[in-house]
Design an enzyme around this catalytic site. Structure first.
Site, PDB file in Angstrom:
ATOM      1  N   CYS A   1      -6.934   0.868   2.444  1.00 14.23           N
ATOM      2  CA  CYS A   1      -7.779   2.060   2.549  1.00 14.23           C
ATOM      3  C   CYS A   1      -7.652   2.996   1.353  1.00 14.23           C
ATOM      4  CB  CYS A   1      -7.462   2.815   3.840  1.00 14.23           C
ATOM      5  SG  CYS A   1      -7.972   1.937   5.335  1.00 14.23           S
TER       6      CYS A   1
ATOM      7  N   ASN B   1     -12.469  -3.544   0.563  1.00 13.86           N
ATOM      8  CA  ASN B   1     -11.346  -3.684   1.487  1.00 13.86           C
ATOM      9  C   ASN B   1     -11.833  -4.061   2.883  1.00 13.86           C
ATOM     10  OD1 ASN B   1      -8.696  -3.380   2.642  1.00 13.86           O
ATOM     11  ND2 ASN B   1      -9.324  -1.365   3.350  1.00 13.86           N
ATOM     12  N   GLU B   2     -12.076  -3.104   3.733  1.00 10.31           N
ATOM     13  CA  GLU B   2     -12.494  -3.385   5.120  1.00 10.31           C
ATOM     14  C   GLU B   2     -13.916  -2.893   5.364  1.00 10.31           C
ATOM     15  OE1 GLU B   2      -9.655  -1.651   7.772  1.00 10.31           O
ATOM     16  OE2 GLU B   2      -8.222  -3.296   7.557  1.00 10.31           O
TER      17      GLU B   2
ATOM     18  N   GLU C   1       0.847  -1.183   0.000  1.00  6.78           N
ATOM     19  CA  GLU C   1       0.000   0.000   0.000  1.00  6.78           C
ATOM     20  C   GLU C   1       0.886   1.238   0.000  1.00  6.78           C
ATOM     21  OE1 GLU C   1      -3.920   1.956   2.111  1.00  6.78           O
ATOM     22  OE2 GLU C   1      -3.072   0.132   2.945  1.00  6.78           O
TER      23      GLU C   1
END
Length: 502
Positions: A242, A376-377, A47
């Protein structure tokens, strides 16, 4: 080798515990083989955080090379007569600078670039300076002097190396020279002097080491890429977590903007620019120079299965509570098409729209994409109701592609318990679990996967790390507990198919 390394970790941990107990017994059954370890079992998660891409793995040494930061000259110092223009040759990067005669024989026009916390150069190494330039007025030739300088030097000369560049076209054209410093300097500055009396336009000012990973011109830092390759990863997850979501949908990572000619890839605000005021970097942007083509190419050259993660229509839920900050389920068509087009970019024939883009970039052969992650989350009902149409579309068009869903940002609890059944219902192939947890958690989770449902989706431990007390720093005890935990992954390789340390 991985089995034995993790076995040694358990032996070491057991030895440590033996100091505080009466007896300890470790039984090793060498003839009882477990399930086959998948080739994707251990991999890398990348990332662009902490300047990991621009200023890190991506070998570009110039910051704000196309003058597209909101403060257009951030990273630059100008002197003499420098003007900012906005009708340049690249549609997505229209800004450039015009260097003109300062009007006095003893004045100079030019500009300096500070790089990313300085430009580190090594004695004897070659660096490729390139720039798109033109002559906007009547002259037929203008000259520039390109230098790498030590701005802290109080000696007779600041320049570590210098070279001359002749601009000879009224049309935009790419020029380059090779610079070879005579000394090593960790924080040099790139300096450009206008040394003739006319006017020159400059766009996409770039400086790369010649010796990049595998020699690619728009390449990666050789030492860092080699360090990643030496891990022999089985899977490579990119472009992040993120940043896929973005602070808002406008700043989400958009893979289509990250491919094609590098000069025309637009700037994107980095999700980690100002998330935390105690780590505030207002000059943190993504040039998209390290884009999806480069990620796929790195995966191939490391021998790792590429695992791209795409936005599912949700911006970062930590930062956006308003439903209007997300894409309505009925409006997801463009996002779903992005996923289908990505598969075509990676695997499509050169006669397809996106397969041709890949081929034109220098890779006619497919990248052999087998996995794709959607979201993602994310958490709550908002996620599965958006994931479902992605799964239906991908299954219909590409049943060979395995789809990775998510169990949210936590390793247990309400959202985790809600999402796992939803992933089973939607028949996701793998579920991405994330856990940044203290030592006590890792000590208690050695048998975590022993009782997972063998008939459901497989597990992808996509982000995991043991965070010790106090600062989140790497140390021997945390590493030992992570290694011990990994033996539980290997003991359950019939259900755990991927793991990428974060």
């Amino acid at each position: 080798m991985r089995r034995y390394a993790n076995l040694l970790a358990v032996v070491a941990l057991s030895t440590n515990l033996a100091l505080h107990a009466q007896t300890n017994e470790l039984v090793i059954q060498t003839k009882k083989l477990g399930a086959e370890i998948q080739p994707t079992m251990y991999g890398l998660f990348f990332e662009d955080i902490n300047y990991a891409a621009d200023g890190g793995l991506y070998a570009e040494l110039v910051k704000n090379r196309s003058f597209e930061f909101p403060q257009h000259l951030m990273g630059w110092k100008t002197y003499g007569k420098v003007s900012l223009m906005n009708d340049g040759p690249f549609e997505r990067n229209p800004h450039y600078v015009r260097l003109s005669n300062p009007g006095h024989a003893h004045k100079h026009t030019g500009l300096d670039n500070e790089g990313f916390f300085g430009i580190g150069v090594k004695k004897g190494e070659e660096y490729r300076f390139s720039v798109w330039a033109r002559l906007p007025q009547g002259s037929t030739k203008e000259t520039l002097r390109i230098e790498l300088v030590d701005t802290q030097s109080m000696g007779e000369r600041q320049a570590l190396v210098a070279g001359n560049l002749t601009i000879d076209s009224k049309d935009w054209k790419k020029y380059q020279i090779i610079l070879k410093p005579g000394s090593t300097h960790p924080k040099s500055v790139l300096r450009i002097f206008l040394t003739s009396k006319g006017t020159v336009d400059l766009e996409h000012v770039s400086l790369f080491p010649v010796d990049t990973w595998k020699g690619h011109e728009n390449g990666l830092r050789k030492d860092l890429a080699q360090a990643l390759a030496d891990i022999h990863p089985g899977v490579f997850r990119f472009p992040g977590g993120c940043i896929v979501e973005g602070t808002d949908l406008e700043t989400r990572y958009d893979w289509k903007k990250s491919v094609g000619p590098v000069e025309n890839r637009p700037l994107n605000e980095n999700r980690w620019q100002y998330t935390f005021t105690h780590r505030f970097f207002p000059d943190y942007y993504q040039s998209y120079g390290l884009g999806f083509y480069e990620y796929f190419l790195l995966s191939e050259e490391m021998g790792a299965a590429p695992l791209p993660i795409l936005n599912c229509g949700l911006s970062c839920q930590y930062q956006n509570n308003d439903p209007k900050a997300h894409v309505a389920v009925c409006d997801l068509d463009n996002y779903i098409q992005d996923a289908l087009d990505l598969i075509e970019f990676a695997n499509g024939d050169v006669n397809t729209t996106w397969g041709k883009v890949r081929a034109d970039m220098g890779h006619p052969a497919p990248f052999n994409l087998k996995f794709i992650g959607i979201g993602n989350e994310q958490w709550g009902k908002e996620y599965p109701e958006r994931l479902e149409p992605f799964i239906k579309a991908i299954r219909k068009a590409h049943p060979e592609i395995k789809i990775v869903g998510s169990s949210g940002p936590n390793s247990e609890g309400k959202e985790f318990d809600y999402l796992w059944p939803e992933m089973k219902r939607l028949k996701a192939d793998l579920v991405d679990e994330h856990f940044y947890r203290p030592e006590s958690w890792f000590l208690a989770q050695g048998a975590r996967y022993d009782n997972y449902d063998r008939k459901g989706p497989k597990v992808f431990a996509g982000e995991y790390a043991c965070h010790g007390k106090g600062k989140k720093w790497n140390h021997y005890h945390a590493a030992l507990l992570e290694a011990a935990f990994m033996t539980g992954l290997e003991r359950n390789t019939d259900i755990v198919h991927m793991a990428t340390y974060a």
